[in-house]
Design a protein around this motif. Structure first.
Motif, mmCIF file in Angstrom:
data_model
loop_
_atom_site.group_PDB
_atom_site.id
_atom_site.type_symbol
_atom_site.label_atom_id
_atom_site.label_comp_id
_atom_site.label_asym_id
_atom_site.label_seq_id
_atom_site.Cartn_x
_atom_site.Cartn_y
_atom_site.Cartn_z
ATOM 1 N N LEU A 160 1.036 -1.208 0.046
ATOM 2 C CA LEU A 160 0.128 -0.023 -0.102
ATOM 3 C C LEU A 160 0.967 1.424 0.050
ATOM 4 O O LEU A 160 1.689 1.499 0.950
ATOM 5 N N ILE A 161 0.726 2.121 -0.991
ATOM 6 C CA ILE A 161 1.594 3.214 -1.303
ATOM 7 C C ILE A 161 0.788 4.471 -0.612
ATOM 8 O O ILE A 161 -0.260 4.689 -1.525
ATOM 9 N N ASN A 162 1.205 5.383 0.085
ATOM 10 C CA ASN A 162 0.537 6.676 0.424
ATOM 11 C C ASN A 162 1.511 7.738 -0.011
ATOM 12 O O ASN A 162 2.540 7.793 0.463
ATOM 13 N N PHE A 163 1.194 8.526 -1.187
ATOM 14 C CA PHE A 163 2.021 9.412 -1.491
ATOM 15 C C PHE A 163 2.192 10.725 -0.713
ATOM 16 O O PHE A 163 1.419 11.217 0.257
ATOM 17 N N SER A 164 3.332 11.352 -0.614
ATOM 18 C CA SER A 164 3.746 12.584 -0.280
ATOM 19 C C SER A 164 2.871 13.596 -0.844
ATOM 20 O O SER A 164 2.754 13.380 -2.094
ATOM 21 N N ALA A 165 3.232 15.128 -0.551
ATOM 22 C CA ALA A 165 2.837 16.353 -1.044
ATOM 23 C C ALA A 165 3.483 16.399 -2.246
ATOM 24 O O ALA A 165 4.491 17.504 -2.241
ATOM 25 N N THR A 166 3.653 15.715 -3.429
ATOM 26 C CA THR A 166 4.482 15.766 -4.456
ATOM 27 C C THR A 166 3.450 16.151 -5.746
ATOM 28 O O THR A 166 2.214 16.066 -5.602
#
Length: 791
Positions: free
Chosen positions: A476-482
């Motif tokens: 499960l990938i939770n994206f950063s503020a990119t």
């Protein structure tokens, strides 16, 4: 004083005492080792020095003895002396005898001037019983009385020495000098060769022992021991003292001097260090005998110094041991008293203080470790379960999500999520490496490695959490503020890095599928379903790939709506026919064309891919069924082997895998059918040739009476060239065609001769010979006798 420490056999005080004693004894042992090594080194040095001095004596004396040998050589080969001994001229000129004697004595006078180191030399002439000396010659008895008569050597003994046959060497002798004093000498005796009845002669060359001793008296070895020079018969030539003669009376020459050049000898309760060397030039032996007490003076000094250092070390060590024991044990005793709740230790308990402290600390640490281990184990299981429920969309509504995240130390920086599903290929190399290091569960270790790698790669820019879902790993990938537009590229980067790193380091092949990007906790389950759906296309797109749901979905929308695949009936028949005739190249090309036309386009559904795979497997089954004789092949003699091949084809996970296995199977079947076809062609050709040969034999049997029967006639009859016909016949029968004709005629002639009374000429005509002589020659060639004798 140590009694108040209450020492028991388990107390640390006893351990410290033994440790200090070990440290104390270490320098003692080191001193003993140093002394032992020093003694050996000193012994070697003394021996080497002794040998060096003895070699120095040998060099000095060899020079002296070499001068004697040189003088002997010049005397022996003196021209006048050689003529005097061997020319025989005095039988003709007897008056020249005395003149020649005088000339030889003048030559000897010249030699005495040249060899100043030689004290005396003369030549004994056996035939005339005379002695030639420098500038004078004397009768032997008179010369003996002048030189040797001193009560030691009688005339008979001297005469025996100078009349020896073929002797050359050093012996001890004595002489009387010009002042009438007695001199011990070393004499070099060399006899001349005798020729028939010619007179013999002997050279006697002497050097006084006093001259030799003066040459070596400055050598240290000379003053401390006995230096003796022996000849080959172990006779004493030179000795440094009168005591040497007595020492050598019981000396073991054969036992002592046959081995090493250094040995210990004992006589009359006193030990001697004996060193000897031999001279290669003079063949003499140089012997050094030194009392052991002088030999070991330096070793005794080292030994006394060692004993003194050991005593000082022991005394100082005992004092320091007591001081350190008292200083170091008091804090330990107070700490034990504190832990046990007592002010003083109870005597007779038999416990070790450090062991008591260690057990108390270990018990506390073990309890803490158990608590932390259980907490960590439950933590991982609960966190994995929580991530799994999020992927399936089955969160517990009674517990807030934020609270669960805080419990498992999870933090979502944004509301954007994606899912990566990892499919693990079987890796024989990885399992072999794991077995070498003794891991009990390779599968668990493999999952552990992949989990750590994926979470570490995701954590470079984002947050990643890996869990196991139905025998597959899901990240499960939770994206950063990119930048949102770069997030799909980030997913592909993470997948490629994980795939390449795990393959290169651990030889584990991965197929990864990537979902689309979704927002909110509720979008996680949708992302998981998309990743699973993309993984299904592994069948069509192949393993070890990175499958993106968005790319697959976009290709399915833009592709023309084909609901069938390319595999017409005529193509299937072509494939079957190519296999039947064993044409592997065309069969492989046909199979590759089918795969390329169906799977090289932009998109093909999984259901159509599975249907095509089953259809290709069906084609292989039909082809094998029509090749009934293939079961005779060694390749497929076991029927179960065909079933396994079909099972492998039907269970292929990707079309590429099925293509590889089917190509391999096609090659084996085509190889067999091609060989079988070639074998049938060869058998057919052989049958035709056998029939033609039989026709030729029958034609010869029918036409042997014709005088014109020959190879050309037979070739014309069968419409074949004579040369080719002859070669064909010989290759198949190992017999020439003309020989076959003649043998047939001879066999028929023998039958006629047996059954009738016809003459030879009539028989020759009956079997096709116009010339009776030709018949006779042919008959004799094959039967060994003429027809007349045979009849």
């Amino acid at each position: 004083m140590l009694g108040k420490f209450q020492i028991n056999r388990r107390s640390v005080l006893l351990t410290w005492l033994l440790s200090y004693l070990a440290v104390l004894l270490l320098p003692v042992f080191m001193s003993i080792i140093v002394y032992t090594q020093s003694s050996k080194t000193l012994e070697n040095e003394i021996n080497q020095a002794n040998q060096s001095l003895l070699k120095q004596v040998r060099e000095v004396m060899d020079n002296q003895f070499e001068a004697m040998e040189r003088l002997n050589f010049e005397l022996t080969w003196n021209v006048r002396l050689q003529q005097f001994l061997y020319s025989g001229k005095y039988q003709i000129y007897p008056n020249e005898f005395l003149y020649d004697l005088h000339q030889i004595t003048q030559d000897l006078l010249m030699y005495r001037t040249s060899y100043s180191l030689i004290d005396l030399f003369y030549i004994y002439i056996a035939n005339s019983n005379q002695v030639l000396m420098p500038d004078v010659y004397r009768d032997a008895p008179f010369a003996y009385s002048l030189i040797h008569k001193n009560g030691i050597y009688s005339y008979e003994q001297w005469s025996q020495i100078v009349n020896q046959k073929e002797f050359k060497g050093f012996i001890p002798m004595s002489r009387i000098d010009d002042s009438g004093k007695y001199r011990e000498t070393v004499a070099y005796i060399s006899t001349y060769r005798k020729e028939m009845d010619k007179p013999g002669a002997t050279n006697v060359i002497m050097i006084d022992q006093s001259r030799i001793l003066r040459a070596i008296e400055n050598i240290e070895l000379f003053n401390k021991g006995h230096v003796i020079i022996l000849n080959e018969a172990n006779q004493v030539l030179v000795t440094s003292s009168k005591e040497s003669q007595n020492l050598l009376k019981d000396f073991p020459f054969e036992k002592g001097m046959s081995g090493s050049n250094l040995f210990l000898w004992e006589k009359a309760g006193q030990n001697y260090e004996v060193t000897y060397i031999k001279s290669d030039r003079s063949k003499l032996k140089y012997l050094s005998i030194i009392p052991s007490r002088l030999f070991w003076e330096k070793a005794e000094q080292v030994r006394n110094l060692t004993y003194m250092s050991i005593c000082i070390s022991l005394l100082g060590g005992i004092i320091l041991t007591y001081v350190f024991l008292r200083k170091n044990y008091n804090p330990v005793r107070r700490l034990v008293a504190t832990l046990s709740g007592k002010t003083e230790m109870a005597g007779g308990q038999g416990y070790n203080e450090f062991r008591f402290i260690e057990q108390a600390v270990d018990h506390t640490l073990v309890e803490m470790a158990k608590i932390m281990s259980e907490r960590k184990k439950q933590y991982h299981i609960l966190r994995s379960n929580f991530v799994g429920r999020m992927l399936k969309g089955k969160l517990n509504e009674q517990i807030p999500v934020d609270e669960s995240l805080a419990t498992f130390n999870m933090r979502f920086t944004t509301d954007d999520f994606a899912v990566i599903v990892l499919y693990i290929q079987e890796s024989a190399t990885f399992h072999e490496r794991i077995q070498e290091i003794g891991s009990t569960d390779p599968q668990l270790l493999m999952q552990f490695i992949i989990t750590n790698v994926m979470e570490e790669l995701a954590a470079q820019n984002h947050q990643g959490y890996v869990t196991e879902m139905e025998d597959t790993l899901v990240c499960l990938i939770n994206f950063s503020a990119t930048d949102p537009e770069l997030r799909m590229e980030e997913l592909i980067r993470i997948s490629k890095d994980a795939q390449s790193f795990i393959l290169s380091k651990y030889h584990i092949s991965l197929t990864l599928s990537i979902s689309g990007i979704h927002s909110g906790i509720n979008g996680i389950s949708q992302a998981y379903l998309e990743a699973l759906d993309a993984m299904e296309y592994k069948l069509v797109m192949g393993s070890k790939e990175i499958l993106s749901y968005e790319d697959i979905h976009q290709s399915a929308v833009t592709e023309d709506t084909d609901t069938v695949y390319y595999y017409p009936l005529q193509v299937e028949l072509q494939l079957i026919n190519y296999v039947k005739i064993g044409d592997f190249a065309m069969a492989r090309q046909t199979l590759d064309d089918i795969i390329e036309r169906n799977f090289k386009r932009s998109f093909m559904s999984v259901s159509l891919g599975r249907c095509l795979m089953l259809n290709l497997v069906s084609t292989m089954i039909k082809t094998i069924s029509e090749l009934g004789y293939i079961e005779d092949s060694l390749l497929i003699r076991n029927p179960r082997r065909i079933e396994k091949r079909i099972e492998q084809l039907a269970t292929c996970e990707t079309i590429q895998e099925m293509q590889v296995q089917m190509t391999e199977f096609l090659e084996k079947v085509c190889e067999y059918t091609s060989n079988k076809r070639q074998q049938n062609i060869q058998q057919s050709k052989q049958r035709v040739m056998d029939e033609r040969i039989q026709q030729i034999v029958n034609y010869i049997n029918e036409s042997y009476m014709d005088p014109n029967l020959n190879i050309s006639m037979i070739g014309s009859h069968f419409d074949m060239k004579p040369a080719y016909l002859s070669k064909l016949f010989k290759d198949h029968t190992n017999e020439g065609l003309l020989d076959s004709i003649n043998k047939t005629r001879v066999a028929r002639a023998k039958a006629i001769l047996d059954e009738s009374s016809k003459n030879i000429s009539d028989v020759a005509v009956c079997v096709g010979f116009n010339d009776v002589n030709a018949f006779i020659r042919t008959f004799k060639k094959y039967e060994g006798i003429t027809p007349g004798k045979y009849k």
